[in-house]
Design a protein around this motif. Structure first.
Motif, PDB file in Angstrom:
ATOM      1  N   CYS A  35       0.867  -1.186   0.000  1.00  0.00           N
ATOM      2  CA  CYS A  35       0.000   0.000   0.000  1.00  0.00           C
ATOM      3  C   CYS A  35       0.900   1.231   0.000  1.00  0.00           C
ATOM      4  CB  CYS A  35      -0.856   0.040   1.247  1.00  0.00           C
ATOM      5  SG  CYS A  35      -2.104  -1.206   1.171  1.00  0.00           S
ATOM      6  N   ILE A  36       0.584   2.175  -0.861  1.00  0.00           N
ATOM      7  CA  ILE A  36       1.422   3.368  -0.969  1.00  0.00           C
ATOM      8  C   ILE A  36       0.672   4.562  -0.374  1.00  0.00           C
ATOM      9  CG2 ILE A  36       2.698   4.894  -2.535  1.00  0.00           C
ATOM     10  CD1 ILE A  36       3.748   2.067  -2.661  1.00  0.00           C
ATOM     11  N   HIS A  37       1.244   5.142   0.665  1.00  0.00           N
ATOM     12  CA  HIS A  37       0.661   6.333   1.291  1.00  0.00           C
ATOM     13  C   HIS A  37       1.534   7.537   0.949  1.00  0.00           C
ATOM     14  CE1 HIS A  37      -2.047   4.037   4.027  1.00  0.00           C
ATOM     15  NE2 HIS A  37      -1.166   3.085   3.746  1.00  0.00           N
ATOM     16  N   ILE A  38       0.899   8.644   0.596  1.00  0.00           N
ATOM     17  CA  ILE A  38       1.666   9.841   0.229  1.00  0.00           C
ATOM     18  C   ILE A  38       1.251  10.988   1.137  1.00  0.00           C
ATOM     19  CG2 ILE A  38       2.289  11.416  -1.647  1.00  0.00           C
ATOM     20  CD1 ILE A  38       1.566   9.242  -3.638  1.00  0.00           C
ATOM     21  N   LEU A  39       2.232  11.588   1.835  1.00  0.00           N
ATOM     22  CA  LEU A  39       1.928  12.686   2.747  1.00  0.00           C
ATOM     23  C   LEU A  39       1.986  14.007   1.983  1.00  0.00           C
ATOM     24  CD1 LEU A  39       4.071  11.706   5.891  1.00  0.00           C
ATOM     25  CD2 LEU A  39       1.809  10.860   5.174  1.00  0.00           C
ATOM     26  N   ILE A  40       0.934  14.786   2.084  1.00  0.00           N
ATOM     27  CA  ILE A  40       0.891  16.087   1.402  1.00  0.00           C
ATOM     28  C   ILE A  40       0.882  17.183   2.460  1.00  0.00           C
ATOM     29  CG2 ILE A  40      -0.454  17.593  -0.149  1.00  0.00           C
ATOM     30  CD1 ILE A  40       0.666  15.163  -1.572  1.00  0.00           C
ATOM     31  N   THR A  41       1.889  18.041   2.393  1.00  0.00           N
ATOM     32  CA  THR A  41       1.924  19.131   3.356  1.00  0.00           C
ATOM     33  C   THR A  41       1.051  20.262   2.833  1.00  0.00           C
ATOM     34  OG1 THR A  41       3.895  19.940   2.281  1.00  0.00           O
ATOM     35  CG2 THR A  41       4.221  18.637   4.245  1.00  0.00           C
ATOM     36  N   THR A  42       0.381  20.939   3.752  1.00  0.00           N
ATOM     37  CA  THR A  42      -0.427  22.090   3.327  1.00  0.00           C
ATOM     38  C   THR A  42      -0.001  23.297   4.150  1.00  0.00           C
ATOM     39  OG1 THR A  42      -2.110  21.340   4.835  1.00  0.00           O
ATOM     40  CG2 THR A  42      -2.478  20.855   2.532  1.00  0.00           C
ATOM     41  N   PRO A  44       0.399  23.652   0.226  1.00  0.00           N
ATOM     42  CA  PRO A  44       1.394  23.332  -0.795  1.00  0.00           C
ATOM     43  C   PRO A  44       1.630  24.576  -1.636  1.00  0.00           C
ATOM     44  CG  PRO A  44      -0.736  22.508  -1.446  1.00  0.00           C
ATOM     45  CD  PRO A  44      -0.942  23.235  -0.162  1.00  0.00           C
ATOM     46  N   TYR A  45       2.664  24.568  -2.451  1.00  0.00           N
ATOM     47  CA  TYR A  45       2.804  25.666  -3.405  1.00  0.00           C
ATOM     48  C   TYR A  45       1.750  25.455  -4.480  1.00  0.00           C
ATOM     49  CZ  TYR A  45       7.503  25.915  -1.431  1.00  0.00           C
ATOM     50  OH  TYR A  45       8.569  25.992  -0.608  1.00  0.00           O
ATOM     51  N   ARG A  46       1.274  26.537  -5.062  1.00  0.00           N
ATOM     52  CA  ARG A  46       0.305  26.448  -6.151  1.00  0.00           C
ATOM     53  C   ARG A  46      -0.816  25.474  -5.792  1.00  0.00           C
ATOM     54  NH1 ARG A  46       3.951  26.556 -10.875  1.00  0.00           N
ATOM     55  NH2 ARG A  46       2.382  25.318 -11.909  1.00  0.00           N
ATOM     56  N   ALA A  47      -1.579  25.885  -4.735  1.00  0.00           N
ATOM     57  CA  ALA A  47      -2.579  24.992  -4.157  1.00  0.00           C
ATOM     58  C   ALA A  47      -3.563  24.448  -5.196  1.00  0.00           C
ATOM     59  CB  ALA A  47      -3.327  25.741  -3.066  1.00  0.00           C
ATOM     60  N   ASP A  48      -3.986  25.304  -6.148  1.00  0.00           N
ATOM     61  CA  ASP A  48      -5.006  24.844  -7.108  1.00  0.00           C
ATOM     62  C   ASP A  48      -4.463  23.758  -8.031  1.00  0.00           C
ATOM     63  OD1 ASP A  48      -6.552  26.695  -5.955  1.00  0.00           O
ATOM     64  OD2 ASP A  48      -6.589  28.102  -7.657  1.00  0.00           O
ATOM     65  N   ASP A  49      -3.248  24.018  -8.574  1.00  0.00           N
ATOM     66  CA  ASP A  49      -2.628  23.024  -9.476  1.00  0.00           C
ATOM     67  C   ASP A  49      -2.433  21.704  -8.748  1.00  0.00           C
ATOM     68  OD1 ASP A  49      -2.468  24.900 -11.394  1.00  0.00           O
ATOM     69  OD2 ASP A  49      -0.296  25.207 -11.286  1.00  0.00           O
ATOM     70  N   THR A  50      -1.930  21.815  -7.492  1.00  0.00           N
ATOM     71  CA  THR A  50      -1.659  20.596  -6.723  1.00  0.00           C
ATOM     72  C   THR A  50      -2.958  19.832  -6.478  1.00  0.00           C
ATOM     73  OG1 THR A  50       0.190  21.707  -5.676  1.00  0.00           O
ATOM     74  CG2 THR A  50      -0.593  19.715  -4.600  1.00  0.00           C
ATOM     75  N   PRO A  70      -2.316  18.579   8.406  1.00  0.00           N
ATOM     76  CA  PRO A  70      -3.004  19.826   8.783  1.00  0.00           C
ATOM     77  C   PRO A  70      -2.222  21.050   8.288  1.00  0.00           C
ATOM     78  CG  PRO A  70      -2.794  18.346  10.664  1.00  0.00           C
ATOM     79  CD  PRO A  70      -2.001  17.736   9.558  1.00  0.00           C
ATOM     80  N   THR A  71      -2.963  22.102   8.023  1.00  0.00           N
ATOM     81  CA  THR A  71      -2.328  23.331   7.523  1.00  0.00           C
ATOM     82  C   THR A  71      -1.523  23.988   8.642  1.00  0.00           C
ATOM     83  OG1 THR A  71      -4.215  23.642   6.097  1.00  0.00           O
ATOM     84  CG2 THR A  71      -2.806  25.563   6.439  1.00  0.00           C
ATOM     85  N   ILE A  72      -0.293  24.349   8.317  1.00  0.00           N
ATOM     86  CA  ILE A  72       0.480  25.078   9.325  1.00  0.00           C
ATOM     87  C   ILE A  72       0.423  26.565   8.994  1.00  0.00           C
ATOM     88  CG2 ILE A  72       2.145  23.380  10.174  1.00  0.00           C
ATOM     89  CD1 ILE A  72       4.011  24.206   7.994  1.00  0.00           C
ATOM     90  N   LEU A  94       8.505  22.243  10.911  1.00  0.00           N
ATOM     91  CA  LEU A  94       7.167  22.655  11.359  1.00  0.00           C
ATOM     92  C   LEU A  94       6.149  21.535  11.123  1.00  0.00           C
ATOM     93  CD1 LEU A  94       7.103  26.305   9.915  1.00  0.00           C
ATOM     94  CD2 LEU A  94       7.520  25.599  12.271  1.00  0.00           C
ATOM     95  N   ASN A  95       6.389  20.759  10.079  1.00  0.00           N
ATOM     96  CA  ASN A  95       5.471  19.656   9.754  1.00  0.00           C
ATOM     97  C   ASN A  95       5.785  18.368  10.522  1.00  0.00           C
ATOM     98  OD1 ASN A  95       3.334  20.213   7.794  1.00  0.00           O
ATOM     99  ND2 ASN A  95       5.001  20.950   6.504  1.00  0.00           N
ATOM    100  N   ASN A  96       6.973  18.303  11.132  1.00  0.00           N
ATOM    101  CA  ASN A  96       7.381  17.040  11.771  1.00  0.00           C
ATOM    102  C   ASN A  96       6.340  16.468  12.743  1.00  0.00           C
ATOM    103  OD1 ASN A  96       9.669  16.493  10.365  1.00  0.00           O
ATOM    104  ND2 ASN A  96      11.114  17.127  11.944  1.00  0.00           N
ATOM    105  N   PRO A  97       5.725  17.287  13.603  1.00  0.00           N
ATOM    106  CA  PRO A  97       4.731  16.701  14.512  1.00  0.00           C
ATOM    107  C   PRO A  97       3.571  16.031  13.753  1.00  0.00           C
ATOM    108  CG  PRO A  97       5.255  18.961  15.155  1.00  0.00           C
ATOM    109  CD  PRO A  97       5.938  18.722  13.848  1.00  0.00           C
ATOM    110  N   TYR A  98       3.187  16.630  12.605  1.00  0.00           N
ATOM    111  CA  TYR A  98       2.082  16.053  11.831  1.00  0.00           C
ATOM    112  C   TYR A  98       2.531  14.789  11.086  1.00  0.00           C
ATOM    113  CZ  TYR A  98       0.048  20.614  12.759  1.00  0.00           C
ATOM    114  OH  TYR A  98      -0.417  21.736  13.364  1.00  0.00           O
ATOM    115  N   VAL A  99       3.788  14.798  10.667  1.00  0.00           N
ATOM    116  CA  VAL A  99       4.315  13.590  10.007  1.00  0.00           C
ATOM    117  C   VAL A  99       4.327  12.456  11.024  1.00  0.00           C
ATOM    118  CG1 VAL A  99       6.391  12.580   8.954  1.00  0.00           C
ATOM    119  CG2 VAL A  99       5.682  14.895   8.329  1.00  0.00           C
ATOM    120  N   HIS A 100       4.742  12.786  12.242  1.00  0.00           N
ATOM    121  CA  HIS A 100       4.765  11.785  13.316  1.00  0.00           C
ATOM    122  C   HIS A 100       3.354  11.201  13.512  1.00  0.00           C
ATOM    123  CE1 HIS A 100       6.466  10.111  17.076  1.00  0.00           C
ATOM    124  NE2 HIS A 100       5.211  10.193  17.489  1.00  0.00           N
TER     125      HIS A 100
END
Ligand code: UDP
Length: 475
Positions: A35-42, A44-50, A70-72, A94-100
């Protein structure tokens, strides 16, 4: 028994996200039960394109599972940062706690075999280490640049000067003699925060379980050997296994504006069109756009050119926020579109690059030398005029021109400006000269080598099998 999972952690620029998604798809093709899980930070750059990219990927490949962290809220010092590399690096802690949290929650239902980070996310390694998850890097640029990145601490220790002031040729193992000023842009100035981050990230690599790199053996044999032999690392720093699994590129895309480009290309003679496109982030000033237009017009060649709005004054010079479409008539020289309408097409903001490069009518590529663009050009057998803009693209130009020999250099003035006669000269050289023809033959040979590398018994196929066997066993 818990299902096995791989967690991918791309960095926000869309080129990096795309590369990571392709890695996920590749793993699934060979190991569908993972199973492939992908973490997306928010944000993101260019939110609409992403967002629209993720929607289309999820629809086509539902077994890729996206987790939106979660959005930081950015501290004011970062929100006003004019340097996108610094921003990209500083988002990670800044994202590390959410990655955890994300890793913990995934691990409730899955056995995580590997945490695969983009190199900008190196400071996330500690999170996986705490949870005893083996970490791997996915290096989305080439092996030569990886060699220079691993060598950065050595350079740091032998001089007090910033690379921009060093004024020398660097002898990095596996890399052609490299003008110090052609090293990656964010590493040129020691007082720059991004330099510190590059240095700190470089020292994370030897702590990983391995480095996956998007290249292939016969494209960069010297650099890959230097890395595997540990020649780029300081003494006593352990080498890590390197897995060159490329070229990993996006599959053909069409639709939308794509249809217009491809239909126009259908009406052009074979190998006659120069394609000009400058990555997901490249922007030019209005003055520079005018010079390109004059150069193209004077070259007399057919062209397909992707034009974006210039950056507003005082704005960061890359497109990390959503862009509006340009008003072409006011940006380009008077009458340019009319005069060139029979042999040129200007498209606004975005073209389906892979499909364009693979179209039979395209015979040359003026590129900013982002690594994805380089690999896409190799896979299509199209030679390059190298016009670097940001990141490690000047470094890539040297590698493409001096080592791999599939590109001609665009020569800019000190401030990066390129005049129309230089555009005309390089386009003409690529499309008409004997040297251009030699590049074309070499690029076509590399295209063939890429195909061989990807076969089951090819170098990249074997590297991937090793990696998947390792993940099959881990944990
Ligand atoms: N791209 C595209 N159309 C465009 C501009 C870019 O399809 O008009 C794609 C291109 O094919 C490549 C990616 O965006 O896959 C850009 O990645 P690269 O590494 O070349 O440059 P970056 O955007 O990271 O600087």
């Amino acid at each position: 028994m818990e299902a096995a999972a791989i967690v991918l952690y791309p960095s926000p620029p869309i080129g990096h996200l795309i590369a990571m998604v392709e890695l996920g798809k590749l793993i699934l093709t060979h190991h569908p039960s993972l199973c492939i899980h992908i973490l997306i930070t928010t944000p993101p750059y260019r939110a609409d394109d992403t967002a629209s990219y993720i929607t289309s990927v999820s629809a086509a490949t539902p077994s890729l599972i996206f987790h939106h962290l979660p959005t930081i809220s950015l501290p004011p010092s970062l929100a006003s940062s004019r340097n996108h590399e610094t921003l990209t690096f500083e988002l990670v802690p800044l994202n590390n706690p959410y990655v955890h949290q994300a890793l913990l929650s995934i691990s409730h239902s899955f056995s995580i075999k590997a945490f695969v980070m983009d190199f900008f996310c190196a400071l996330g390694l500690s999170v996986a280490a705490k949870l005893n998850i083996p970490s791997f890097f996915f290096f989305t640029s080439g092996a030569a640049f990886l060699a220079s990145f691993l060598y950065l601490p050595t350079i740091h220790n032998i001089t007090d000067k910033s690379l921009k002031d060093l004024n020398t040729l660097l002898n990095i193992p596996g890399v052609p003699p490299m003008p110090s000023s052609d090293m990656a842009k964010p590493t040129l100035d020691r007082s720059d925060k991004a330099y510190e981050h590059f240095l700190a990230s470089s020292s994370q690599f030897p702590k990983s379980a391995g480095i996956i790199v998007n290249t292939f053996e016969s494209l960069e044999p010297r650099a890959l050997r230097a890395i595997s032999d540990g020649l780029c690392l300081a003494e006593n720093v352990p080498t890590r296994p390197v897995y060159p699994i490329g070229p990993l590129i996006v599959s053909h895309g069409g639709g939308g504006r794509g249809a217009e480009c491809l239909k126009w290309l259908d009406s052009q003679p074979s190998g006659s069109v120069v394609f000009l496109c400058f990555g997901s982030l490249g922007l030019f000033s209005k003055e520079q756009l005018k010079e390109i237009a004059i150069g193209l017009e004077n070259s007399g060649h057919r062209f397909l050119w992707v034009v974006r709005n210039p950056p507003a004054q005082n704005q960061i010079k890359v497109a990390i926020t959503d862009q509006s479409d340009p008003e072409l008539k006011s940006l380009l020289p008077d009458g340019f579109l009319d005069r060139t309408k029979d042999r040129g097409l200007v498209v606004k903001s975005w073209a389906p690059q892979v499909a364009v490069l693979n179209h039979d009518s395209v015979g040359g590529f003026v590129s900013h030398c982002g690594w994805n663009s380089v690999l896409e050009s190799v896979c299509a057998g199209v030679p390059i005029v190298a016009w670097p803009l940001y990141a490690e693209q000047r470094f890539n130009r040297v590698v493409l021109v001096e080592e791999i020999k599939i590109a001609l250099p665009m020569k800019e003035s000190e401030d990066g400006f390129v005049r129309a006669p230089e555009v005309e000269k390089r386009v003409t050289e690529l499309m008409e000269s004997e040297e251009g023809e030699v590049m074309r033959k070499r690029t076509k040979a590399m295209q063939n080598e890429a195909h061989v590398a990807l076969g089951e018994t090819g170098s990249s196929g074997v590297a991937l099998t090793k990696l998947l066997q390792l993940w099959g066993k881990t944990g």
